[in-house]
Design a protein around this motif. Structure first.
Motif, mmCIF file in Angstrom:
data_model
loop_
_atom_site.group_PDB
_atom_site.id
_atom_site.type_symbol
_atom_site.label_atom_id
_atom_site.label_comp_id
_atom_site.label_asym_id
_atom_site.label_seq_id
_atom_site.Cartn_x
_atom_site.Cartn_y
_atom_site.Cartn_z
ATOM 1 N N ARG A 1 35.968 38.314 30.776
ATOM 2 C CA ARG A 1 35.572 37.944 32.623
ATOM 3 C C ARG A 1 37.300 38.741 33.670
ATOM 4 O O ARG A 1 38.007 38.432 33.221
ATOM 5 N N GLY A 2 36.512 38.470 34.311
ATOM 6 C CA GLY A 2 37.218 39.606 35.618
ATOM 7 C C GLY A 2 37.489 37.905 36.533
ATOM 8 O O GLY A 2 37.010 37.060 36.613
ATOM 9 N N SER A 3 38.460 37.857 37.069
ATOM 10 C CA SER A 3 39.247 36.441 38.039
ATOM 11 C C SER A 3 39.685 36.733 39.441
ATOM 12 O O SER A 3 40.113 38.064 39.580
ATOM 13 N N LEU A 4 39.037 36.191 39.772
ATOM 14 C CA LEU A 4 40.103 36.146 41.198
ATOM 15 C C LEU A 4 41.546 34.952 41.554
ATOM 16 O O LEU A 4 41.267 33.842 40.706
ATOM 17 N N HIS A 5 42.474 35.471 41.611
ATOM 18 C CA HIS A 5 43.623 34.881 41.816
ATOM 19 C C HIS A 5 43.224 33.344 42.490
ATOM 20 O O HIS A 5 42.991 33.544 43.494
ATOM 21 N N ARG B 1 41.007 31.624 50.641
ATOM 22 C CA ARG B 1 39.328 31.653 50.673
ATOM 23 C C ARG B 1 38.749 30.214 50.940
ATOM 24 O O ARG B 1 38.351 30.285 51.991
ATOM 25 N N ARG C 1 52.381 35.095 52.546
ATOM 26 C CA ARG C 1 53.236 35.402 51.291
ATOM 27 C C ARG C 1 54.881 35.693 52.336
ATOM 28 O O ARG C 1 54.694 36.075 53.084
ATOM 29 N N LEU D 1 52.117 32.296 38.965
ATOM 30 C CA LEU D 1 51.297 32.570 39.783
ATOM 31 C C LEU D 1 52.010 33.828 39.861
ATOM 32 O O LEU D 1 51.002 35.014 40.399
ATOM 33 N N LEU D 2 52.941 34.902 40.451
ATOM 34 C CA LEU D 2 53.255 36.300 40.469
ATOM 35 C C LEU D 2 53.800 36.902 39.002
ATOM 36 O O LEU D 2 54.191 37.959 39.102
ATOM 37 N N LEU E 1 45.698 34.553 34.557
ATOM 38 C CA LEU E 1 45.444 35.215 35.576
ATOM 39 C C LEU E 1 43.614 34.766 35.351
ATOM 40 O O LEU E 1 42.633 34.054 36.265
ATOM 41 N N GLN F 1 36.684 42.190 46.549
ATOM 42 C CA GLN F 1 37.710 41.313 45.825
ATOM 43 C C GLN F 1 36.549 40.731 44.675
ATOM 44 O O GLN F 1 36.671 40.881 43.293
ATOM 45 N N ASP F 2 35.694 40.934 45.760
ATOM 46 C CA ASP F 2 34.576 40.271 44.824
ATOM 47 C C ASP F 2 33.429 41.378 43.433
ATOM 48 O O ASP F 2 33.734 41.134 41.829
ATOM 49 N N LEU G 1 35.607 43.421 42.247
ATOM 50 C CA LEU G 1 35.932 43.840 41.050
ATOM 51 C C LEU G 1 35.872 42.621 39.978
ATOM 52 O O LEU G 1 36.354 43.511 38.420
ATOM 53 N N ALA G 2 36.313 42.019 39.986
ATOM 54 C CA ALA G 2 36.837 40.490 39.392
ATOM 55 C C ALA G 2 35.166 39.946 38.762
ATOM 56 O O ALA G 2 35.162 39.246 37.917
ATOM 57 N N ARG H 1 35.217 42.730 35.874
ATOM 58 C CA ARG H 1 35.878 42.545 35.120
ATOM 59 C C ARG H 1 36.837 42.883 35.732
ATOM 60 O O ARG H 1 38.050 42.922 34.449
ATOM 61 N N PHE H 2 37.698 42.556 36.297
ATOM 62 C CA PHE H 2 39.198 43.115 36.576
ATOM 63 C C PHE H 2 39.547 41.398 37.167
ATOM 64 O O PHE H 2 38.683 41.070 37.416
ATOM 65 N N ASN H 3 40.857 41.126 35.836
ATOM 66 C CA ASN H 3 41.440 39.935 36.533
ATOM 67 C C ASN H 3 42.620 40.833 38.038
ATOM 68 O O ASN H 3 43.368 41.583 37.943
ATOM 69 N N GLU H 4 42.080 39.715 39.100
ATOM 70 C CA GLU H 4 43.610 39.803 40.373
ATOM 71 C C GLU H 4 45.131 39.305 39.964
ATOM 72 O O GLU H 4 44.592 38.133 39.222
ATOM 73 N N ASN H 5 45.575 40.653 40.128
ATOM 74 C CA ASN H 5 47.333 40.063 39.540
ATOM 75 C C ASN H 5 47.525 39.805 41.166
ATOM 76 O O ASN H 5 47.472 40.448 42.075
ATOM 77 N N LEU H 6 48.449 38.832 41.526
ATOM 78 C CA LEU H 6 49.906 39.234 42.652
ATOM 79 C C LEU H 6 50.600 39.509 42.107
ATOM 80 O O LEU H 6 51.623 38.676 41.320
ATOM 81 N N VAL I 1 43.094 45.973 28.670
ATOM 82 C CA VAL I 1 43.314 44.995 29.821
ATOM 83 C C VAL I 1 42.887 45.892 31.875
ATOM 84 O O VAL I 1 42.923 46.781 31.576
ATOM 85 N N ARG I 2 42.695 44.946 32.125
ATOM 86 C CA ARG I 2 42.227 45.233 33.734
ATOM 87 C C ARG I 2 42.836 44.723 34.869
ATOM 88 O O ARG I 2 42.508 43.285 35.168
ATOM 89 N N LEU I 3 43.305 45.619 36.078
ATOM 90 C CA LEU I 3 44.199 44.132 36.726
ATOM 91 C C LEU I 3 43.890 45.111 38.240
ATOM 92 O O LEU I 3 44.108 46.544 38.062
ATOM 93 N N PHE I 4 43.977 44.187 39.246
ATOM 94 C CA PHE I 4 43.764 44.854 40.408
ATOM 95 C C PHE I 4 44.459 44.369 40.919
ATOM 96 O O PHE I 4 45.289 42.294 40.788
ATOM 97 N N GLU I 5 44.472 45.038 42.386
ATOM 98 C CA GLU I 5 46.325 43.438 43.447
ATOM 99 C C GLU I 5 45.459 43.939 44.589
ATOM 100 O O GLU I 5 45.477 45.254 44.730
#
Lengths: 338, 819
Positions: free
Chosen positions: A102-106, A113, A193, A327-328, A335, B514-515, B517-518, B522-527, B583-587
């Motif tokens: 699954r993808g996710s938003l941080h 948002r 940030r 978080l980072l 995540l 973001q929408d 990709l997530a 199916r990417f995980n958003e990273n910071l 592993v799929r990441l985006f930022e």
């Protein structure tokens, strides 16, 4: 041929059919192109004209009766097939489904948002500001003079020896940038940030997220500020929370406040509120006239309020996260939970 | 800061105010109270006992058996080991059941065969000091049976105020200032305090020279005839209550005056000053570069010219406003002193304190910008208290009062209409006046107001509030608001014209990316942190690029600000691959280029989307498109399409980033955008082992980066509506074997030529290499959809197309592999 007897015989045979195939064969034999009824109809030309009509009617009636009998028999077959299809003896309701990636938003994105949408719905504009910021915007224009303790390097990341450029220590510089670019009245928020030069541990990170808010208009008052902050808290926590405003000192507001909200997690004191039943959430205040002036706004004509909200802290509170560094950290196991 | 209620009561009547109420009201009106605690709660658990008999223990030489009256019907028998216990003493008794500090519970016990019903306590057992020579002997008039705290009159509550909420209030760094607030809040009277100087002799004032702007006032009072020794009990208990260890009278009194009025002060040995300074008296001057002083904590402090020194002649005796030096010690036999109460410049003290790494109660107060008037008041206060304790002290000369200070007291006009508007509360002029007067401000109507405004007050700001905090009208509005209580102001809704905020293209784009990709991708958003590690830059050979960097990083190897967001993701691969096959990441974040900065000195800010996709390498049977590079390419195509930039052209023309495979690197350029909008590549093979992607973690990695600034500038060319086909099309499959050098694009062009505008869609469905077609060759197979807008195509049209393609292919030297 006696149609009555024929029908009885046909019904008997239809009832005797045991499967769809046999029924189809019988249907062909009885009412097919070369079947029994067809043969009856074929006799018509040979009959006396006055008998033809009655004969034809009898043949058709016979056909209708056979069709009904076959349909009934066929329905009995299909209901038993449906019964079979509806059985689930081999079904295990507890079989685990394969895990989908699954993808996710941080979580920071998610809470940002939510707040953006809340403020957009009230006509606020959402602004962005640079993370590498001029000292002027981060300090000077915010009434943080050269001698102010906040300037000391124990808090601020400096990008050069002469102190022109810093990593912004708060989202407040966006206040000045906002005022420079627009004429009152206006209202803006600026999530983003920020950085503080401090050693990291479970509850401190040198990089975290804040959201600034600024409203400039005619005769903006403390009463308006209280109203706006209550609306904000209602948006965050989904219900009304008691708030209290107490004095807090920040150079860019006068008067300045700390706004505490009744702890949403307990009634009588918990670890989140440090047993006080209040949580310190929103530093805020009326914009200092020096700050309005620095942004090119005449403090005699206009006034405003500003507030700051710790987004990282809010995320931690909401999800009960015990270590800010997650978080980072970029760990997918963290995540993907959001 | 600790505030003792008993101490506070010296300045304001606290009758009927509970500690909780005081704490709450101070928090709401003045400053944040962090805690409320009873002082020495153990002194409420132990009671005053009267020793009535004492006999030696029959079986133990050092023990005695005492009878102690604790005010109950029956006296207690207590076995005591202290040598100083004696009949007639009043002592502190912990009876059976009492809990003493350190979780020590008193039980009925038998000591060498003799039952004992409690304990006679020492000072140490009560956690009040280190003395343990014997039991604590209480004053003779202590009431037998009463709790010790009550009998001694030291029942006290301690309010702890957050120092950070006092940074702007120099007046609150002493009990009297807090008492003034309490008086204003509870509408009580601030009790008068006489700080006038006692009678002084006629000797010449002590010589003081100020050679620096860092000291605006120096008051020096010579004192003679002090007998050194311990402080009286009242003073010791006061100091103990606020966590200050009593030492001797002079030190204690100095601390008391500081914590009472907020004015730090220092007592010097005049004989010592004379011998060190050769009779030149006190000189206040800046340090010389590299000059040193040994402070009382036995540390050698190296100074800069900005630091201030108190000197005897030229010999440094104190680091001004921070700590005394070795030369400031008072000899035990001395009776000739000099009291210093001075005003030092706040920033100078703060900087020196930071520089030498020494923060003291004194420096904390000077940092807040003290009222110079306080220097003389504190001198008088000290002298009066000392004279009360030691009536035989003498003040041989008037105090020296040097310095070019000016009285900070000022006048600020206040428009009461402004008060009402700013607070959003209809306070009357009288209410406003009342609050300001309670706080010690002078309020007078301005009869000469040229505008003739009736709601204008002239507010006299007393010096103790004028040094820093109260300088403009808004400051006065705050004073009124906080004492009136912000909680008494009802909330009001904002009223604005309903105008939607301007359209925010970038934020909309960010959300869209973001929408997608997530969601579907199916990417995980990273910071990640903005800082990029030197180690990574070194791996990539990018250590020498220009970076914005901080001069005071938390970690030395993390001082540089990233130029790329994709690069931030590289170090996240190894750890995540340990836990995940894929592993799929985006930022989405900011990156900075200092070399492209503007004239104001701001570096160029870029908004970038970084993508990283790593996982186990595809198996041998995997299809030609089952790899991360093509997977990510599809995703980027989808992102661009969603933005209205459909069917982007990919090209290998461009400068590959350091993380990119030099040959397998692709770029998208779009009309209107400067530079590539997207770059995509397999990970540079040399980097994989450095990133830890070896052994079990060996991965196939695709990395991509999209420049949001460029994408926003790009013209939206495609997408949108195309009419649906009216006539059915024909699907034709074509397979062609070509040399490795031939590109798919060449073949697609050929197909489109052969189709004469009837080619609606071309899709590559197989890519094959193998023995059947020979080395150095590859076979590409396409689904081609032929479609006309004017008619239904037939077998004949298909045959014509194939014939044309065959001809074009053979002209180009390609080998058709049909059926």
């Amino acid at each position: 041929m006696d149609p009555e007897a024929t029908l009885d015989a046909a019904r008997e045979r239809i009832s005797a059919c045991e499967d769809t195939e046999a029924l189809k064969d019988l249907e062909r034999e009885l009412i097919g192109k070369k079947g029994l009824v067809a043969a009856m109809l074929a006799e018509i030309p040979k009959l006396a004209p006055e008998d033809r009509k009655a004969h034809g009617q009898k043949a058709n009636a016979l056909k209708q009766s056979i069709v009904v009998a076959i349909a009934n028999r066929a329905a009995a077959f299909s209901s038993s097939q449906l019964e079979t299809a509806r059985r689930a003896d081999d079904f295990d309701a507890t079989l685990p489904a394969p895990l989908a990636d699954r993808g996710s938003l941080h979580p920071i994105t998610q809470v940002t948002r939510e707040l953006e949408d809340l403020f957009l719905s009230m006509g606020y504009e959402i602004l962005d500001g640079p993370e590498v910021e001029l000292d002027h915007y981060n300090f000077e224009a915010l009434n943080i003079t050269k001698d102010h303790p906040a300037r000391d390097s124990q808090d601020t990341f400096y990008c050069d020896e002469i102190g022109t450029l810093v990593l912004r220590t708060h989202t407040s510089p966006v206040q000045i940038r906002a005022m420079e670019d627009r004429t009152p009245p206006f209202r803006v928020i600026a999530p983003g940030r920020v950085f503080r030069q401090e050693t990291t541990d479970a509850s401190h990170d040198h990089t975290f997220y804040q959201m600034e808010g600024l409203v400039v208009g005619k005769d903006i008052s403390v009463a308006h500020l209280i109203g706006a902050m209550k609306t904000l808290l209602r948006g965050i926590f989904g219900r009304d929370l008691d708030v209290r405003l107490r004095p807090g000192h920040f150079p860019f507001v006068e008067p300045g406040f700390e706004l505490d909200a009744r702890c949403p997690f307990c009634d009588s004191g918990c670890s989140v509120c440090k047993k006080t039943t209040w949580i310190e959430l929103l530093p805020c205040g009326l914009v200092h006239p020096n700050v309005l002036r620095a942004g090119g706004v005449d403090p005699e004509e206009w006034s405003g309020f500003a507030f700051g909200l710790g987004l990282s802290r809010l995320v931690m509170l909401r999800h009960n996260i015990d270590d800010v560094r997650h978080l980072l950290d970029g760990d997918v196991r963290f995540l993907e939970q959001f | 800061m600790y505030v003792s209620m008993r101490w506070l009561a010296r300045h304001v009547d606290l009758t009927d105010i509970t500690p909780e109420q005081l704490a709450n009201d101070l928090t709401l009106s003045t400053a944040e109270v962090e805690g409320v605690e009873r002082f020495a709660p153990q002194l409420h658990d132990v009671v005053v006992g009267h020793v009535t008999t004492r006999v030696p223990h029959p079986d133990a030489e050092k023990l005695s058996i005492c009878t102690v009256d604790v005010g109950e019907d029956e006296a207690l028998t207590i076995v005591c080991g202290a040598p100083n216990v004696a009949v007639g003493q009043k002592v502190a008794v912990a009876t059976v059941g009492t809990n003493l500090p350190g979780d020590f519970k008193i039980k009925k016990s038998k000591i060498r065969g003799v039952p004992s019903f409690g304990m006679i306590c020492s000072v140490r057992e009560l956690d009040l000091g280190e003395e343990h020579d014997g039991i604590w002997v209480l004053p003779e008039d202590a009431t037998t049976g009463a709790p010790v705290a009550v009998a001694l009159g030291i029942d006290d509550w301690i309010i702890e105020i957050d120092n950070k909420s006092l940074t702007h209030r120099p007046d609150l760094w002493g009990h009297r200032g807090v008492a003034r607030e309490v008086a204003a809040i509870f509408e009580r009277e601030l009790l008068p305090l006489n700080t006038s100087l006692p009678e002084t002799g006629s000797e010449a004032p002590y010589p003081v020279t100020i050679e620096t702007a860092g000291c605006s006032r120096y008051v020096g009072l010579p004192i003679d005839g002090v007998k050194p020794g311990p402080s009286p009990d009242w003073l010791r208990w006061m100091l103990l209550a606020v966590g200050q260890r009593p030492i001797d009278l002079l030190v204690d009194l100095s601390n008391f005056v500081m914590m009472d009025l907020g004015q730090p002060n220092h007592v010097f040995d005049r004989n010592r000053l004379e011998s060190l300074g050769a009779g030149r008296g006190v000189v206040v001057r800046n340090a010389r570069s590299d000059e040193t002083i040994e402070t009382l904590d036995a540390c050698e402090r190296k100074l800069r010219e900005a630091d201030l020194l108190i000197c005897a002649g030229d010999t440094p005796v104190a680091l001004a406003g921070i700590m005394g030096g070795d030369g400031s010690k008072v000899a035990p036999e001395t009776d000739s002193l000099l009291l210093e109460c001075a005003t030092f410049e706040a920033t100078t003290v703060r900087r020196t304190s930071t520089h030498v790494g020494l923060r003291t109660d004194s420096s904390a107060r000077f940092e807040k910008t003290l009222d110079p008037n306080l220097a003389l008041e504190a001198t008088g206060h000290f002298a009066r208290l000392l004279a009360e304790i030691h009536p035989e002290v003498r003040f041989p000369a008037k105090p020296t009062d040097e310095g070019s200070w000016t009285d900070p007291a000022s006048v600020i006009p206040l428009r009461t209409a402004r008060v009402r508007t700013a607070l959003g509360k209809a306070l009357s002029d009288d209410e406003i006046r009342n609050i300001l007067e309670r706080l010690g401000f002078g309020v007078s109507d301005n009869a000469n107001d040229p505008a003739g405004s009736v709601d204008l007050f002239q507010i006299q700001i007393p010096s103790f509030r004028a040094t820093k905090d109260v300088t403009i009208e808004q400051d006065l509005i705050e004073e009124i608001g906080r004492i009136y209580r912000y909680g008494n102001i009802e909330e009001q809704a904002l009223h604005f014209d309903i105008i939607p905020p301007p359209r925010d293209e970038r934020r909309m784009l960010v959300r869209q990316l973001q929408d997608r990709l997530a969601g579907g991708a199916r990417f995980n958003e990273n910071l990640s942190y903005t800082f990029i590690e030197d180690g990574l830059l070194e791996m990539m050979g990018e250590l020498d690029l220009p970076y914005v960097s901080v001069i005071n990083p938390v970690n030395q190897s993390e001082s540089k600000i990233r130029r790329s967001v994709a690069a931030s993701l590289l170090l996240r691969l190894e750890g995540n691959r340990r836990n995940r096959g894929d592993v799929r990441l985006f930022e989405i974040g900011k990156a900075y280029e200092p070399e492209n900065g503007n004239e104001r000195g701001e570096p160029k800010e870029r908004h970038l989307l970084g993508l990283a996709w790593a996982g186990t390498k595809p198996g041998k049977k995997a299809g030609f498109s089952e790899n991360r590079l093509m997977g990510m390419q599809s995703i980027i195509n989808d992102l661009l399409h969603s933005r209205g930039c459909g069917s982007p052209e990919w090209s290998s023309e461009g400068t590959a980033p350091a993380w990119a495979h030099p040959g397998k690197c692709l770029f998208v350029r779009l009309e209107g955008a400067e530079g590539p909008v997207a770059v995509l590549a397999e990970l540079e093979p040399g980097l994989a082992p450095k990133l830890g992607l070896t052994g079990d973690l060996t991965s196939e990695v695709a990395i991509g980066e999209i420049c949001l600034d460029a994408l926003l500038a790009a013209r939206r060319n495609g997408g949108g509506y195309r009419p649906l086909p009216k006539f059915p099309g024909i699907k034709v499959d074509i397979a062609v074997a070509v040399t490795e050098a031939t590109t798919a694009a060449e073949l697609i062009t050929l197909i489109e030529q052969a189709g004469k505008k009837q080619v609606n869609h071309v899709e590559l469905f197989d890519l094959y290499r193998g023995d059947s077609i020979g080395a150095g060759k590859k076979s590409l197979a396409f689904h081609v959809l032929l479609q006309s807008e004017t008619k239904t195509l037939t077998d004949k049209d298909e045959a014509k197309f194939l014939k044309r393609f065959e001809r074009l292919a053979s002209e180009a030297g390609f080998e058709l592999r049909m059926g």
